[in-house]
Design a protein around this motif. Structure first.
Motif, mmCIF file in Angstrom:
data_model
loop_
_atom_site.group_PDB
_atom_site.id
_atom_site.type_symbol
_atom_site.label_atom_id
_atom_site.label_comp_id
_atom_site.label_asym_id
_atom_site.label_seq_id
_atom_site.Cartn_x
_atom_site.Cartn_y
_atom_site.Cartn_z
ATOM 1 N N VAL A 20 -3.160 7.011 -0.296
ATOM 2 C CA VAL A 20 -3.177 5.629 0.203
ATOM 3 C C VAL A 20 -4.357 4.911 -0.447
ATOM 4 O O VAL A 20 -5.508 5.337 -0.298
ATOM 5 C CB VAL A 20 -3.311 5.574 1.737
ATOM 6 C CG1 VAL A 20 -3.419 4.123 2.201
ATOM 7 C CG2 VAL A 20 -2.130 6.261 2.403
ATOM 8 N N PRO A 21 -4.106 3.845 -1.214
ATOM 9 C CA PRO A 21 -5.204 3.178 -1.922
ATOM 10 C C PRO A 21 -6.089 2.365 -0.972
ATOM 11 O O PRO A 21 -5.625 1.467 -0.284
ATOM 12 C CB PRO A 21 -4.471 2.260 -2.908
ATOM 13 C CG PRO A 21 -3.170 1.963 -2.240
ATOM 14 C CD PRO A 21 -2.806 3.201 -1.483
ATOM 15 N N GLU A 22 -7.357 2.721 -0.946
ATOM 16 C CA GLU A 22 -8.328 1.952 -0.165
ATOM 17 C C GLU A 22 -9.081 0.986 -1.060
ATOM 18 O O GLU A 22 -9.575 -0.035 -0.606
ATOM 19 C CB GLU A 22 -9.314 2.904 0.535
ATOM 20 C CG GLU A 22 -8.653 3.867 1.511
ATOM 21 C CD GLU A 22 -7.894 3.157 2.628
ATOM 22 O OE1 GLU A 22 -8.289 2.038 3.003
ATOM 23 O OE2 GLU A 22 -6.892 3.721 3.108
ATOM 24 N N GLN A 23 -9.165 1.354 -2.315
ATOM 25 C CA GLN A 23 -9.819 0.464 -3.283
ATOM 26 C C GLN A 23 -9.231 0.689 -4.672
ATOM 27 O O GLN A 23 -9.142 1.825 -5.138
ATOM 28 C CB GLN A 23 -11.332 0.704 -3.337
ATOM 29 C CG GLN A 23 -12.042 -0.272 -4.280
ATOM 30 C CD GLN A 23 -13.506 0.053 -4.442
ATOM 31 O OE1 GLN A 23 -13.847 1.172 -4.828
ATOM 32 N NE2 GLN A 23 -14.375 -0.900 -4.156
ATOM 33 N N ALA A 45 0.906 4.205 -2.604
ATOM 34 C CA ALA A 45 0.638 5.566 -2.117
ATOM 35 C C ALA A 45 1.681 6.538 -2.654
ATOM 36 O O ALA A 45 1.354 7.682 -3.013
ATOM 37 C CB ALA A 45 0.645 5.580 -0.589
ATOM 38 N N TYR A 90 -1.183 -5.367 -3.156
ATOM 39 C CA TYR A 90 -1.910 -5.593 -4.400
ATOM 40 C C TYR A 90 -0.985 -6.291 -5.407
ATOM 41 O O TYR A 90 0.091 -5.791 -5.717
ATOM 42 C CB TYR A 90 -2.399 -4.275 -4.991
ATOM 43 C CG TYR A 90 -3.505 -3.617 -4.192
ATOM 44 C CD1 TYR A 90 -4.846 -3.898 -4.464
ATOM 45 C CD2 TYR A 90 -3.209 -2.713 -3.176
ATOM 46 C CE1 TYR A 90 -5.865 -3.294 -3.747
ATOM 47 C CE2 TYR A 90 -4.220 -2.103 -2.445
ATOM 48 C CZ TYR A 90 -5.546 -2.397 -2.736
ATOM 49 O OH TYR A 90 -6.549 -1.799 -2.023
ATOM 50 N N ASN A 106 -9.438 4.712 -5.490
ATOM 51 C CA ASN A 106 -10.146 5.625 -4.568
ATOM 52 C C ASN A 106 -11.061 6.584 -5.324
ATOM 53 O O ASN A 106 -11.041 7.790 -5.115
ATOM 54 C CB ASN A 106 -9.163 6.416 -3.714
ATOM 55 C CG ASN A 106 -8.407 5.534 -2.732
ATOM 56 O OD1 ASN A 106 -8.532 4.318 -2.764
ATOM 57 N ND2 ASN A 106 -7.631 6.142 -1.862
ATOM 58 N N LYS A 122 0.824 -1.205 0.000
ATOM 59 C CA LYS A 122 0.000 0.000 0.000
ATOM 60 C C LYS A 122 0.860 1.258 0.000
ATOM 61 O O LYS A 122 0.529 2.249 -0.643
ATOM 62 C CB LYS A 122 -0.933 0.000 1.212
ATOM 63 C CG LYS A 122 -2.244 -0.766 0.999
ATOM 64 C CD LYS A 122 -3.244 -0.412 2.070
ATOM 65 C CE LYS A 122 -4.610 -0.983 1.734
ATOM 66 N NZ LYS A 122 -5.644 -0.547 2.711
#
Length: 300
Positions: free
Chosen positions: A204-207, A198, A254, A225, A194
């Motif tokens: 910061v990737p949440e989705q 980022a 990921y 995001n 993450k």
């Protein structure tokens, strides 16, 4: 092609001579000067680091094929590459650089370093492929085509407009099913934490979600995001081999699983090799990957 032009020029000046616009000698000097401009030796201007090097076209092609295609490939695949690379550089007015933005070029020292004891026989194989296609180019409606090529696909090539800007009639998606089995590195995976993502996306990737695909199965749109990116943008940001990918999330981060190598537009080099192994000629290979083009000689 050149013979047709020469005949047309003769016809035009025959008419002009009849109506007294030119003297015979003046007319023939003009015709020959125009004809020689078309057929004289062509030099490629290659931007290499901080200097521009001028290299005769057919000599340049040796270094390009050495840099762009495995020399172990079949002769017909190398010949297809020779015609594509010759057309590519002519379509760019003989001005290119020495990177994947144009065509990778190896000079003699680099070829010796790459091949070692196999240098002489490998170079001869490439020289034969170039000689056997000497002067041959691809045209569409009388113009040199943009003869794009890449390493391997996901099983189909990509419509030009699905990766680059604008539709190109001869760069349409075609079957290239051979790639998934003949390319030993067709499927790869790369995992990003993450924090790494980022740093790349400045958030910061949440989705991260793929929202659409092209008709060839490559990624069209991705949201990070809620912000939308193209598959090409994701590929370039993450330095992925291809824009055909799936995304898997785990505790490690990921993981991007990619299929194919390159932009996917034009000729697949591994596909060309597979077709050559099936005894297809270089012209059959070229006509498969570049739709409705003509193969002509600039030296005839």
């Amino acid at each position: 092609m050149m013979k047709k032009i020469y005949v047309k020029l003769l016809f035009i000046f025959s008419i002009l001579l009849v109506i007294g616009c030119f003297h015979y000698q003046d007319a023939m000097v003009w015709i020959h000067s125009k004809y020689q401009v078309k057929t004289k030796e062509k030099n490629v201007q290659v931007q290499m680091s901080d200097q521009v090097v001028s290299i005769p076209l057919e000599e340049y092609l040796i270094g390009v094929i050495a840099g762009e295609m495995p020399v172990s490939f079949e002769k017909e695949a190398l010949k297809a590459q020779a015609v594509a690379s010759r057309t590519f550089v002519l379509s760019r007015d003989l001005k290119v650089d020495n990177t994947t933005n144009s065509q990778v070029y190896l000079d003699d020292d680099e070829m010796k370093k790459k091949w070692g004891k196999q240098y002489a026989q490998n170079k001869q194989k490439i020289e034969e492929a170039i000689q056997e296609t000497k002067g041959e180019v691809m045209t569409y409606q009388g113009e040199y085509i943009s003869a794009l090529f890449f390493s391997s696909s996901n099983g189909r090539t990509v419509n030009s407009e699905d990766y680059f800007t604008g539709e190109v009639a001869y760069l349409k998606s075609v079957d290239s099913h051979w790639d998934t089995s003949i390319d030993p590195h067709n499927t790869r995976s790369q995992t990003f934490t993450k924090q790494q993502l980022a740093n790349i996306f400045n958030v910061v990737p949440e989705q991260i979600k793929i929202t659409s695909h092209t008709s060839s199965g490559y990624v069209d749109k991705v949201t990070v995001n809620q912000k939308t990116y193209t598959g090409r943008e994701i590929r370039e940001k993450l330095s992925l081999p291809s824009s055909c990918f799936q995304i898997q999330f785990s505790s490690k981060g990921y993981t991007f699983i990619t299929h194919g190598n390159g932009h996917g537009v034009g000729m697949s080099q591994y596909g060309a090799q597979a077709m050559a192994l099936e005894k297809k000629s270089y012209k059959e290979i070229l006509h498969h990957y570049y739709q409705n083009v003509e193969i002509e000689s600039i030296d005839s």
